[in-house]
Design a protein around this motif. Structure first.
Motif: not given
Length: 265
Positions: A87-91, A226-235, A114-122
């Motif tokens: 639960d510390s990964l997103i922060p 499941f997906g890889f999480g990344l910051r929003q706006g990093e298209s 609402e907080t992060i973006a995701f890759s396509d599901p894997y």
């Protein structure tokens, strides 16, 4: 080629469960997706076999191998892995920018979007209910949990299932729910009879059941992805990950990694 300061353990066969991984982020690591760098810092939460765990002190697992293979198909390079409590990964990704991508069997949910973006599901998964093998408590449905003590890892969809199916309806009291930083500790408490059941993603439950004195009582079909999480706006980075994921699926690398860690396609 992506590089790692961890010993290269890609495609090693999983030999044993290891617990007690210190879930502490690597301090002083800055986010690396600046204009002049293509090096990305990956983050994960060990203690979730076979997706991520420590084996003989090394960080290994399906997510580790898969992200390495995916990034290898892009213009980016993989930097040093950082480890955190789940639960510390997103922060760590969004607030402190200590990492640039999360590879931790993280379910794609509306709340997280609402907080992060995701890759396509894997990967696709359901939730499993683990109990002691041969124990007195052998539930077949949520209504069988009256008076039971239940555990899950903090911040996971397993914890959400406990809350929505057991605590909120009043099947169990809030005090009968135990939250853990790692599922390794939750399963240890289950074996030691400190809790009666643990709610956890099915493939991880199967791994624990194969190596510990626990068994799966029943499956709650949740259809999670499941997906890889990344910051929003990093298209651009998101597109690169998706293209890399498509490539490893097409060229057989995904199947090879899956067979290594799950023994099946």
């Amino acid at each position: 080629m992506p590089y790692r300061t961890e010993t290269d353990v890609s495609r090693r066969t999983y030999l044993k469960l290891t617990g007690g991984a210190t879930a502490v982020g690597l301090s002083g690591i800055a986010g690396c997706l600046g204009d002049d760098s293509t090096t990305i810092t990956p983050g994960t939460a060990p203690g979730f076999p076979p997706f991520e765990m420590r084996e003989d002190g090394e960080l290994v697992g399906f997510d580790v191998d898969l992200l390495e293979a995916v990034v290898d198909e892009t213009e980016y390079e993989l930097g040093e892995w950082a480890t955190f409590e789940f639960d510390s990964l997103i922060p760590a990704l969004t607030q402190n920018e200590e990492i640039d991508v999360i590879a931790a069997a993280m379910t794609i949910t509306a709340d997280r979007r609402e907080t992060i973006a995701f890759s396509d599901p894997y990967w696709e998964s359901d939730q499993a209910i683990l109990v002691r093998e041969g124990g007195d408590f052998q539930p077949s449905a949520w209504e069988d949990f009256d008076g039971a003590r239940v555990g899950a890892q903090s911040g996971t969809t397993g914890a959400d299932q406990v809350q929505s199916n057991l605590v909120d309806p009043g099947v169990i009291a809030e005090d009968d729910y135990s939250s853990y930083d790692s599922y390794v500790f939750a399963v240890e408490d289950l074996e030691n009879e400190n809790v009666d059941a643990v709610v956890i993603d099915n493939p991880v439950a199967e791994t624990f059941a194969a190596n510990r004195n626990v068994t799966i009582a029943f499956i709650e079909e949740t259809g999670e992805e499941f997906g890889f999480g990344l910051r929003q706006g990093e298209s651009e980075f998101q597109s690169a990950l998706n293209d890399g994921l498509a490539t490893v699926r097409e060229d057989g690398t995904y199947e090879e990694i899956t067979n290594t860690w799950f023994g099946q396609e």
